[in-house]
Design a protein around this motif. Structure first.
Motif, PDB file in Angstrom:
ATOM      1  N   SER A 170      10.764 -36.489  25.859  1.00  0.00           N
ATOM      2  CA  SER A 170      11.625 -37.574  26.049  1.00  0.00           C
ATOM      3  C   SER A 170      12.270 -37.714  24.597  1.00  0.00           C
ATOM      4  O   SER A 170      13.351 -38.027  24.188  1.00  0.00           O
ATOM      5  CB  SER A 170      10.957 -38.601  26.504  1.00  0.00           C
ATOM      6  OG  SER A 170       9.763 -39.077  25.931  1.00  0.00           O
TER       7      SER A 170
ATOM      8  N   ARG B  90       7.642 -45.887  21.790  1.00  0.00           N
ATOM      9  CA  ARG B  90       8.195 -45.562  23.035  1.00  0.00           C
ATOM     10  C   ARG B  90       7.874 -44.170  23.321  1.00  0.00           C
ATOM     11  O   ARG B  90       8.455 -43.537  24.170  1.00  0.00           O
ATOM     12  CB  ARG B  90       9.901 -45.522  22.746  1.00  0.00           C
ATOM     13  CG  ARG B  90      10.550 -46.905  22.687  1.00  0.00           C
ATOM     14  CD  ARG B  90      11.686 -46.904  22.261  1.00  0.00           C
ATOM     15  NE  ARG B  90      11.858 -46.764  20.945  1.00  0.00           N
ATOM     16  CZ  ARG B  90      13.000 -46.217  20.391  1.00  0.00           C
ATOM     17  NH1 ARG B  90      14.203 -45.994  21.268  1.00  0.00           N
ATOM     18  NH2 ARG B  90      13.162 -45.970  19.095  1.00  0.00           N
TER      19      ARG B  90
ATOM     20  N   PHE C 298      15.932 -37.864  23.538  1.00  0.00           N
ATOM     21  CA  PHE C 298      16.732 -38.874  22.669  1.00  0.00           C
ATOM     22  C   PHE C 298      17.530 -38.679  21.518  1.00  0.00           C
ATOM     23  O   PHE C 298      18.451 -39.105  21.419  1.00  0.00           O
ATOM     24  CB  PHE C 298      15.426 -39.966  22.174  1.00  0.00           C
ATOM     25  CG  PHE C 298      15.896 -41.178  21.411  1.00  0.00           C
ATOM     26  CD1 PHE C 298      16.462 -42.178  21.947  1.00  0.00           C
ATOM     27  CD2 PHE C 298      15.660 -41.097  20.122  1.00  0.00           C
ATOM     28  CE1 PHE C 298      16.823 -43.292  21.128  1.00  0.00           C
ATOM     29  CE2 PHE C 298      15.915 -42.179  19.199  1.00  0.00           C
ATOM     30  CZ  PHE C 298      16.605 -43.272  19.643  1.00  0.00           C
TER      31      PHE C 298
ATOM     32  N   ARG D  98      19.342 -50.347  13.902  1.00  0.00           N
ATOM     33  CA  ARG D  98      18.533 -50.931  15.021  1.00  0.00           C
ATOM     34  C   ARG D  98      18.882 -50.469  16.379  1.00  0.00           C
ATOM     35  O   ARG D  98      18.047 -50.459  16.889  1.00  0.00           O
ATOM     36  CB  ARG D  98      18.379 -52.305  14.331  1.00  0.00           C
ATOM     37  CG  ARG D  98      17.535 -52.595  13.176  1.00  0.00           C
ATOM     38  CD  ARG D  98      17.432 -54.012  13.129  1.00  0.00           C
ATOM     39  NE  ARG D  98      17.157 -54.698  11.474  1.00  0.00           N
ATOM     40  CZ  ARG D  98      15.986 -54.183  10.847  1.00  0.00           C
ATOM     41  NH1 ARG D  98      14.941 -53.643  11.548  1.00  0.00           N
ATOM     42  NH2 ARG D  98      15.701 -54.275   9.554  1.00  0.00           N
ATOM     43  N   SER D  99      19.897 -51.022  16.266  1.00  0.00           N
ATOM     44  CA  SER D  99      20.378 -51.053  17.970  1.00  0.00           C
ATOM     45  C   SER D  99      20.374 -49.547  18.576  1.00  0.00           C
ATOM     46  O   SER D  99      19.925 -49.229  19.802  1.00  0.00           O
ATOM     47  CB  SER D  99      21.850 -51.546  18.125  1.00  0.00           C
ATOM     48  OG  SER D  99      22.844 -50.664  17.712  1.00  0.00           O
ATOM     49  N   GLU D 100      20.604 -48.611  17.470  1.00  0.00           N
ATOM     50  CA  GLU D 100      20.699 -47.191  18.074  1.00  0.00           C
ATOM     51  C   GLU D 100      19.491 -46.517  17.916  1.00  0.00           C
ATOM     52  O   GLU D 100      19.140 -45.804  18.901  1.00  0.00           O
ATOM     53  CB  GLU D 100      21.743 -46.411  17.325  1.00  0.00           C
ATOM     54  CG  GLU D 100      21.932 -45.053  17.660  1.00  0.00           C
ATOM     55  CD  GLU D 100      22.960 -44.153  17.213  1.00  0.00           C
ATOM     56  OE1 GLU D 100      22.936 -43.084  16.529  1.00  0.00           O
ATOM     57  OE2 GLU D 100      24.148 -44.905  16.817  1.00  0.00           O
ATOM     58  N   LEU D 101      18.659 -46.848  17.157  1.00  0.00           N
ATOM     59  CA  LEU D 101      17.399 -45.968  16.937  1.00  0.00           C
ATOM     60  C   LEU D 101      15.993 -46.673  17.017  1.00  0.00           C
ATOM     61  O   LEU D 101      15.061 -46.172  17.463  1.00  0.00           O
ATOM     62  CB  LEU D 101      17.267 -45.451  15.339  1.00  0.00           C
ATOM     63  CG  LEU D 101      18.699 -44.674  14.994  1.00  0.00           C
ATOM     64  CD1 LEU D 101      18.270 -44.183  13.541  1.00  0.00           C
ATOM     65  CD2 LEU D 101      18.210 -43.240  15.641  1.00  0.00           C
ATOM     66  N   ILE D 102      16.094 -48.143  16.759  1.00  0.00           N
ATOM     67  CA  ILE D 102      14.819 -48.789  16.827  1.00  0.00           C
ATOM     68  C   ILE D 102      14.782 -49.182  18.332  1.00  0.00           C
ATOM     69  O   ILE D 102      13.692 -49.492  18.749  1.00  0.00           O
ATOM     70  CB  ILE D 102      14.799 -50.247  16.214  1.00  0.00           C
ATOM     71  CG1 ILE D 102      15.025 -49.519  14.495  1.00  0.00           C
ATOM     72  CG2 ILE D 102      13.460 -50.824  16.102  1.00  0.00           C
ATOM     73  CD1 ILE D 102      13.777 -49.115  13.728  1.00  0.00           C
ATOM     74  N   ASN D 103      15.606 -49.657  19.110  1.00  0.00           N
ATOM     75  CA  ASN D 103      15.638 -50.146  20.383  1.00  0.00           C
ATOM     76  C   ASN D 103      15.366 -51.684  20.285  1.00  0.00           C
ATOM     77  O   ASN D 103      14.771 -52.370  19.364  1.00  0.00           O
ATOM     78  CB  ASN D 103      14.464 -49.617  21.048  1.00  0.00           C
ATOM     79  CG  ASN D 103      14.587 -49.844  22.436  1.00  0.00           C
ATOM     80  OD1 ASN D 103      15.781 -50.067  23.012  1.00  0.00           O
ATOM     81  ND2 ASN D 103      13.433 -49.743  23.485  1.00  0.00           N
TER      82      ASN D 103
ATOM     83  N   SER E  96       8.522 -47.613  16.164  1.00  0.00           N
ATOM     84  CA  SER E  96       9.246 -47.970  17.351  1.00  0.00           C
ATOM     85  C   SER E  96       9.169 -46.393  18.216  1.00  0.00           C
ATOM     86  O   SER E  96       9.067 -46.461  19.267  1.00  0.00           O
ATOM     87  CB  SER E  96      10.633 -48.500  16.889  1.00  0.00           C
ATOM     88  OG  SER E  96      11.480 -47.747  18.017  1.00  0.00           O
ATOM     89  N   LEU E  97       9.319 -45.460  17.280  1.00  0.00           N
ATOM     90  CA  LEU E  97       9.413 -44.031  18.177  1.00  0.00           C
ATOM     91  C   LEU E  97       7.995 -43.815  18.603  1.00  0.00           C
ATOM     92  O   LEU E  97       8.141 -43.237  19.613  1.00  0.00           O
ATOM     93  CB  LEU E  97       9.827 -43.054  16.862  1.00  0.00           C
ATOM     94  CG  LEU E  97      11.123 -42.773  16.269  1.00  0.00           C
ATOM     95  CD1 LEU E  97      11.135 -41.831  15.168  1.00  0.00           C
ATOM     96  CD2 LEU E  97      12.261 -42.510  17.299  1.00  0.00           C
TER      97      LEU E  97
END
Lengths: 228, 228
Positions: free
Chosen positions: B149, B132, B153, B223-228, B128-129
């Motif tokens: 960026s 993005r 983040f 997931r919601s905070e780090l994976i997007n 994911s990182l």
DNA sequence: ATAAAGGTTCGGCTAAGATCGAACTATGTA
DNA sequence: TACATAGTTCGATCTTAGCCGAACCTTTAT
């Protein structure tokens, strides 16, 4: 099941006196033959051959065959960096090599310590650089900085370490000499300086020993150009 | 006669599986007891005690006595840097740890690899990182860069590695997972991220194993905070 | 006071591996 | 062709050091 890199075999390979001697002999960047490396480590060539095979298999060194010679060198800058980092830790924990041997006047005067200049001339050079504030030693001896005037000085003499951008080798490091409290210059600039002495033909290495032999004229030029 | 730092004893100490296990267990920065370290290395406490004494004598670890407990930790950042450098070389030369063991589903899902997060969740995060463009992987997999960026983040989440200025630990590194070609995030940010998961109470380490156990809610927040 | 748990020391067993002599291959030289 | 030199392979020896069982010391809990 794989889980992360395994540091054990790598460290174990370096953790042997004979192999470590060979590896550090290769730190100059020069490629050496098996026989030369055997002499460097004070072992027979059979033993050296076995060690070199292991180092090669582990990817720490690479070999190039040329005729009946096989030239060994460090596999990449990573390995050199690792050795340098190890030296740093060893230095700070006070672990030093104790080499019982004749108090050779030549060795005392100028010799190779890994890939840089040690001995009286190394110490003299270090003192002079420090006095002229071309290098700056932290109070606790932990870190050595190259000042901007120091950088200019070396640039003017075209002494520049050739490091890939990715290298983490420190530009300058201190290295303790026989008599405690006397430093000489290690690190990338230390190596570049010794290389400079060789390329200017001021000095040459004596085969099979750590002695760096300066010619009369070489020593004079060394002093006038570097010591001031 | 002293001649330079001696890297052999240091490397030899690390070049033993039991000691290396204990040292890498200490890479998190946490101080551990002799018994915990013995479990980590799968040896009896007598054996561990002997190893710890050697490591201490060599200056690689320090100990603090508290009641009947003795807490061991790495002596300084130099040692952690050395271990990290070793991991880098081991990674590139393809030397990996092969751990025969049960194909534990928990272990596959999330586990500690040195001081950072590995397993499916680690790989997922890494992907994911990368997608993005918060991290940038060089073509030859040799280097991993944190983009500007990416830095923003992490700063926004108050995930910042606490490194002394002198540290040479890379901010981001790749670490190969079981299934080859799947990376997860190592380096200073890798460690900081795992620490973040613990401090937010998303997950906790399971005593005596490498399992990182996420709570239902923890995993969702992860997931919601780090994976997007 | 007694028990329990964290750590260390000691002694003996065992395995790993560093070393070298000897024999062998391969390349270059007289 | 003969000979010397660079390097490897094999086998035997020997030292080193990792390991654990047992006993011991020290601090905390009951």
């Amino acid at each position: 099941m794989y889980d992360g890199p395994n540091i054990v075999p790598i460290a174990a390979l370096i953790g042997d006196q004979a192999r470590a001697s060979m590896l550090t002999a290769l730190m100059s960047g020069e490629a050496l033959t098996a026989t030369e490396l055997a002499a460097e480590a004070n072992i027979t060539k059979q033993t050296a051959s076995g060690h070199l095979a292991k180092l090669r298999e582990a990817g720490l060194i690479v070999v190039a065959s040329q005729g009946r010679h096989r030239y060994f060198r460090l596999a990449n800058k990573d390995v050199a960096d690792l050795l340098e980092t190890l030296m740093g830790v060893a230095e700070r924990t006070g672990s030093r090599r104790v080499i019982p041997g004749p108090k050779d006047a030549q060795l005392r005067k100028a010799r190779v310590c890994y890939d840089h200049l040690a001995g009286e001339m190394g110490v003299e050079l270090f003192d002079s650089l420090q006095k002229r504030q071309l290098i700056l030693l932290a109070k606790d001896d932990s870190e050595l900085q190259l000042t901007s005037s120091g950088r200019k000085f070396f640039n003017g003499l075209e002494i520049t370490p050739n490091l890939p951008a990715s290298s983490r080798r420190p530009l300058c490091r201190v290295c303790l000499d026989w008599s405690v409290r006397r430093h000489h210059l290690a690190g990338a600039y230390g190596a570049a300086l010794l290389e400079h002495c060789f390329s200017k033909k001021w000095a040459k290495r004596v085969e099979g020993s750590r002695v760096v032999q300066f010619s009369k004229r070489g020593e004079l030029q060394f002093r006038s150009e570097l010591i001031n």
